[in-house]
Motif scaffolding. Structure first.
Motif, PDB file in Angstrom:
ATOM      1  N   ALA A  46       0.816  -1.216   0.000  1.00 34.53           N
ATOM      2  CA  ALA A  46       0.000   0.000   0.000  1.00 34.53           C
ATOM      3  C   ALA A  46       0.849   1.265   0.000  1.00 34.53           C
ATOM      4  N   GLY A  47       2.171   1.100   0.082  1.00 38.47           N
ATOM      5  CA  GLY A  47       3.059   2.254   0.081  1.00 38.47           C
ATOM      6  C   GLY A  47       2.974   3.085   1.340  1.00 38.47           C
ATOM      7  N   ARG A  48       2.640   2.441   2.459  1.00 36.03           N
ATOM      8  CA  ARG A  48       2.470   3.161   3.721  1.00 36.03           C
ATOM      9  C   ARG A  48       3.737   3.059   4.567  1.00 36.03           C
ATOM     10  N   ALA A  49       4.138   4.176   5.166  1.00 35.38           N
ATOM     11  CA  ALA A  49       5.325   4.209   6.017  1.00 35.38           C
ATOM     12  C   ALA A  49       4.911   3.956   7.464  1.00 35.38           C
ATOM     13  N   LEU A  50       4.400   2.761   7.715  1.00 34.35           N
ATOM     14  CA  LEU A  50       3.946   2.375   9.047  1.00 34.35           C
ATOM     15  C   LEU A  50       4.585   1.050   9.434  1.00 34.35           C
ATOM     16  N   ALA A  51       4.746   0.854  10.728  1.00 31.00           N
ATOM     17  CA  ALA A  51       5.159  -0.445  11.258  1.00 31.00           C
ATOM     18  C   ALA A  51       3.993  -1.013  12.048  1.00 31.00           C
ATOM     19  N   ALA A  52       3.919  -2.337  12.110  1.00 25.33           N
ATOM     20  CA  ALA A  52       2.892  -3.001  12.919  1.00 25.33           C
ATOM     21  C   ALA A  52       3.499  -3.422  14.246  1.00 25.33           C
ATOM     22  N   SER A  53       2.663  -3.456  15.266  1.00 28.61           N
ATOM     23  CA  SER A  53       3.129  -3.782  16.613  1.00 28.61           C
ATOM     24  C   SER A  53       3.183  -5.294  16.829  1.00 28.61           C
ATOM     25  N   PRO A  54       4.187  -5.775  17.575  1.00 24.23           N
ATOM     26  CA  PRO A  54       4.223  -7.193  17.959  1.00 24.23           C
ATOM     27  C   PRO A  54       3.351  -7.489  19.180  1.00 24.23           C
ATOM     28  N   LEU A  55       2.643  -6.487  19.678  1.00 25.84           N
ATOM     29  CA  LEU A  55       1.835  -6.639  20.890  1.00 25.84           C
ATOM     30  C   LEU A  55       0.680  -7.616  20.702  1.00 25.84           C
ATOM     31  N   GLU A  56       0.052  -7.575  19.530  1.00 26.32           N
ATOM     32  CA  GLU A  56      -1.147  -8.384  19.277  1.00 26.32           C
ATOM     33  C   GLU A  56      -0.954  -9.259  18.045  1.00 26.32           C
ATOM     34  N   TRP A  57      -1.507 -10.475  18.110  1.00 28.35           N
ATOM     35  CA  TRP A  57      -1.414 -11.431  17.016  1.00 28.35           C
ATOM     36  C   TRP A  57      -2.798 -11.942  16.649  1.00 28.35           C
ATOM     37  N   VAL A  58      -2.907 -12.455  15.435  1.00 28.88           N
ATOM     38  CA  VAL A  58      -4.161 -13.053  14.976  1.00 28.88           C
ATOM     39  C   VAL A  58      -3.906 -14.518  14.643  1.00 28.88           C
ATOM     40  N   VAL A  59      -4.871 -15.359  14.950  1.00 27.42           N
ATOM     41  CA  VAL A  59      -4.735 -16.812  14.821  1.00 27.42           C
ATOM     42  C   VAL A  59      -5.849 -17.354  13.943  1.00 27.42           C
ATOM     43  N   LEU A  60      -5.497 -18.293  13.087  1.00 29.05           N
ATOM     44  CA  LEU A  60      -6.492 -19.061  12.315  1.00 29.05           C
ATOM     45  C   LEU A  60      -6.381 -20.527  12.716  1.00 29.05           C
ATOM     46  N   ALA A  61      -7.535 -21.112  13.051  1.00 29.62           N
ATOM     47  CA  ALA A  61      -7.576 -22.536  13.444  1.00 29.62           C
ATOM     48  C   ALA A  61      -8.762 -23.196  12.736  1.00 29.62           C
ATOM     49  N   GLU A  62      -8.740 -24.509  12.679  1.00 29.25           N
ATOM     50  CA  GLU A  62      -9.833 -25.240  12.042  1.00 29.25           C
ATOM     51  C   GLU A  62     -10.116 -26.533  12.784  1.00 29.25           C
ATOM     52  N   ARG A  63     -11.303 -27.059  12.559  1.00 25.70           N
ATOM     53  CA  ARG A  63     -11.692 -28.344  13.129  1.00 25.70           C
ATOM     54  C   ARG A  63     -11.704 -29.385  12.027  1.00 25.70           C
TER      55      ARG A  63
END
Length: 290
Positions: A273-290
């Motif tokens: 996206a050409g954005r000069a931003l960093a993302a934080s390591p504070l929060e994560w997202v998880v994908l799981a399945e059954r």
């Protein structure tokens, strides 16, 4: 008079962010949500409208970065990640359940092009408020959307869903975004215990804050966030350790598919996206399945 509910009040913040992101040019947006602004109260809609001016938008994002470095990009990118996993052609599902829906607009974006059942679960205060907002914006709650009042600390999830027409044999995409940190550890496990009844083929996406932040041993530069949520209010109660998430899920019959964090967001969403931003390591997202 209804007593103040600090956790319920946090429902607006992520939608303000999504609405402001929608004022970016399409190729620069980290998340695309054309309903977000309309779901906000009048005062916040005025703020969002002001950020159509690029300089004001950049000032708002810069202020967010000062209080919680990287959290603007992380919150926007987690929404993008969830939207993409939900719309992935290989994700064959019969229903969507949004846990802690707040002012989230996904159910109503889905209802534009599908009659698939979507269940929005939240505290009574938020479901009542959401009903009023949807009626204001859309005229009525779409027939495919069901608002379910549940207190995750006290109520059982699956019986409440069933009472609103949910079929436990349905392959379900469960979304639990920005919620786990507000619950006591026992409530997080109790909810996972309820989700153990999900049908084979179901998927679960959830976010979590790192345990070391909750304990205060690592602040990730977000001192103001720590003071707000752990010192002054103690609204954030639960964190997880990334290396232990797979084992936790396995206890309840779920298989970890992937975890995404700052490097994934940077390479997949922020840099393109050409954005000069960093993302934080504070929060994560998880994908799981059954």
């Amino acid at each position: 008079m209804t007593p103040p509910n600090p956790a319920a009040q946090t429902a607006f913040g992520p939608m303000v962010l999504a609405a402001i992101e929608h004022n970016e040019p399409p190729q620069r947006r980290l998340v695309d949500d054309d309903l977000a602004a309309s779901f906000l109260p009048a005062g916040l809609r005025t703020l969002v409208a002001a950020t159509r001016v690029g300089a004001l938008r950049r000032a708002v994002i810069a202020a967010s970065e000062r209080s919680g470095p990287g959290l603007w990009a992380s919150l926007a990118c987690r929404k993008r990640y969830i939207d993409e996993r939900l719309s992935d052609p290989v994700t064959e599902i019969d229903a969507v359940v949004v846990l802690g829906a707040g002012m989230d607009t996904r159910a109503y974006r889905i209802a534009r092009h599908s009659d698939m059942a979507v269940f929005e679960v939240d505290q009574r205060l938020n479901t009542d408020r959401k009903t009023a907002v949807v009626r204001r914006v859309l005229g009525a709650v779409p027939p495919s959307v069901h608002l379910v009042a549940v207190d995750f600390e006290r109520d059982e999830l699956m019986p409440a869903l069933a009472a609103h027409g949910y079929n436990t044999s349905a392959r379900t995409f469960f979304i639990w975004e920005g919620v786990t940190q507000y619950l006591a550890p026992e409530a997080v496990r109790a909810t996972l215990g309820q989700l153990a009844a999900a049908a084979p083929g179901s998927r679960l996406v959830f976010t979590y804050v790192r345990q070391d932040f909750i304990e205060g041993t690592e602040r990730y530069g977000a001192e103001a966030v720590y003071r707000r949520f752990r010192v002054r209010s103690q609204l954030w109660k639960t964190g997880l350790v990334p290396e232990q998430v797979g084992d936790l899920l396995a206890e309840y019959g779920w298989r970890l598919v992937e975890q995404a964090g700052p490097s994934y967001y940077r390479d997949t969403y922020i840099h393109p996206a050409g954005r000069a931003l960093a993302a934080s390591p504070l929060e994560w997202v998880v994908l799981a399945e059954r």
